[in-house]
Enzyme design. Structure first.
Site, mmCIF file in Angstrom:
data_model
loop_
_atom_site.group_PDB
_atom_site.id
_atom_site.type_symbol
_atom_site.label_atom_id
_atom_site.label_comp_id
_atom_site.label_asym_id
_atom_site.label_seq_id
_atom_site.Cartn_x
_atom_site.Cartn_y
_atom_site.Cartn_z
ATOM 1 N N ASP A 30 22.259 20.505 -4.889
ATOM 2 C CA ASP A 30 22.080 18.955 -4.752
ATOM 3 C C ASP A 30 21.648 18.374 -6.010
ATOM 4 O OD1 ASP A 30 19.550 19.987 -4.813
ATOM 5 O OD2 ASP A 30 18.896 18.422 -3.361
ATOM 6 N N GLU A 31 21.949 19.023 -6.982
ATOM 7 C CA GLU A 31 21.429 18.359 -8.175
ATOM 8 C C GLU A 31 22.512 18.766 -9.436
ATOM 9 O OE1 GLU A 31 17.677 19.999 -10.044
ATOM 10 O OE2 GLU A 31 17.965 21.736 -8.749
ATOM 11 N N ASP B 299 19.542 13.690 -8.528
ATOM 12 C CA ASP B 299 19.128 14.723 -7.506
ATOM 13 C C ASP B 299 19.188 13.921 -6.161
ATOM 14 O OD1 ASP B 299 16.270 17.069 -7.734
ATOM 15 O OD2 ASP B 299 17.311 16.682 -5.904
#
Length: 410
Positions: A103-104, A8
């Site tokens: 974003d992960e 993350d």
DNA sequence: TCTGGGGTCCTAGGACCC
DNA sequence: TCTGGGGTCCTAGGACCC
């Protein structure tokens, strides 16, 4: 026994903005817009979080809490670019990668020991490589289930790595607030707290049948989660099995509520164009078309219609949407938000059988030409006639870049 | 302080069919 | 007369995630 990583990015949007403007580093930064605009915080730097600012908070409130913060507009294209870079780094590291959001990502690292050594060493290697190749910090959770890996990366923040050794899951989870469990939001937290359930350990101690009876399918899944299991639900899927989107939507909140039918319809036209374009990009045809209508008092309605023959054409979307709007608008009630949402794909090939209709072919050709122009010259290069006026009006109002001397709120 | 935008999944009622 | 049972599709709304 499997080994999963959940990676993350730390304060992703803020960190990307810092790469473009290093003077932001270390300062309280709020991404999402100006403090006097309608909108919420997309991301806050750690310095801003110290003042209580967090994502999803109204910008005006963020300003109250931290007036010295630097408020910047979000740049979705930049974030998409960096998301692709991140994916590239991950793929070069391990083939079993699945982006869970911009974003992960999850990695299935099972059986990679001969390549990278034990999990902690592999994670540190990945962490370093990510920083070296993107300039961005991330946090990594390692566990035998995807769920625990995700909770682990959250606990590792910022810029950390955390391994939950197999067998230690109960001890790791027990002291955490139930809110830390993915899927438990504000509402569920309140309901659980009302039952005296505050920690994940409280959940794990309960009888499964209690949660089943009280909360149904969701409760049963929650019982599993409290024990660190992926069983049932979203987490219980193969890494990398992701397919295309199930729905496509665009919506717009006016900077001021409106009753102006011309402005409303041109906005609907623009939203239909954006949705149509994405449909053609993905080679999808939608059968269900949904209008979203939010009034001045925030009351929100959706109205859907399923059509016999699926479409990817702006014009057909707009016809349906305009009809839905005309049938459902409480005439004269000020509109805050409009949205266009499509779903229920049918195979694009069905369209080929009906291609005899010249009109459709001509529209498709015209729209695909417009798509290419937009690729070259940007979104505002081409528009349905009806969309034009409203477009300009909105742009002048809402694009702060075109308003000189308003770079910083303070 | 006044609430973005893009998604996923779940529930629930009614229509309709066998 | 007064009432089945299962399956699927459609629609509306809501919780949740980033």
């Amino acid at each position: 026994m499997r080994t999963y990583f959940h990676l993350d990015m730390d304060a992703f949007f803020v960190s990307v903005e810092e790469l473009y403007d290093p003077s932001l580093k270390g300062k309280p930064v709020v991404v999402g817009g100006r403090p006097n605009e309608r909108g919420v915080v997309s991301a806050a730097s750690y310095a801003a979080r110290k003042f209580g600012v967090h994502s999803a908070m109204p910008l005006r409130m963020a300003y109250k809490l931290c007036p010295q913060a630097i408020f910047v507009d979000g740049h979705p294209e930049r974030y998409r670019d960096y998301s692709h870079k991140i994916y590239g780094v991950l793929q070069s590291f391990s083939p079993l990668v699945e982006m869970a959001s911009i974003d992960e990502a999850y990695l299935d690292m099972t059986g990679t020991e001969r390549l990278y050594g034990p999990p902690l060493r592999a994670a540190h290697l990945l962490h370093e490589r990510m920083k070296a190749e993107t300039g961005l910090n991330c946090s990594i959770g390692i566990a035998a289930s995807r769920l625990v890996a995700k909770i682990g990366s959250d606990q590792a923040k910022p810029n950390g790595v955390l391994w939950v050794i197999p067998g230690e899951e109960p001890a790791f989870l027990a002291p955490l607030d139930v809110r830390k469990v993915p899927g438990v939001g504000k509402v569920a937290e309140k309901q659980l707290n009302a039952l005296g359930i505050r920690k994940v350990g409280d959940l794990a101690r309960l009888d499964e049948s209690f949660l089943d009876q009280r909360f149904g399918k969701w409760g049963l899944a929650l019982a599993g989660k409290s024990r660190g299991l992926d069983a049932g639900g979203w987490f219980d899927t193969e890494i990398g099995a992701a397919e295309g989107p199930k729905s496509i939507s665009h919506e717009h909140t006016f900077s001021e509520d409106t009753t102006d039918l011309a402005q409303i319809e041109s906005t609907l036209a623009r939203l239909c164009e954006m949705v149509g374009r994405r449909l053609r990009e993905h080679r999808l045809h939608a059968r269900t078309i949904q209008l979203k209508l939010r009034y001045w008092d925030f009351s929100t309605f959706t109205r859907a219609h399923s059509i016999a023959r699926a479409t990817d054409l702006d014009t057909e979307l707009f016809e349906e949407i305009r009809e839905l709007f005309r049938r459902n608008w409480k005439t004269g009630a000020a509109v805050r938000l409009l949205g266009v949402h499509v779903s229920s794909w049918s195979e694009g090939d069905e369209q080929l059988n009906l291609m005899g209709e010249e009109k459709h072919q001509k529209w498709r050709q015209a729209l695909e030409a417009a798509d290419r122009l937009r690729d070259k010259f940007g979104e505002s290069a081409v528009s349905l006639a009806a969309g034009l006026r409203g477009n300009f009006r909105e742009r002048t109002h809402e694009n702060p870049a075109s308003l000189p001397g308003k770079k910083k709120p303070s």
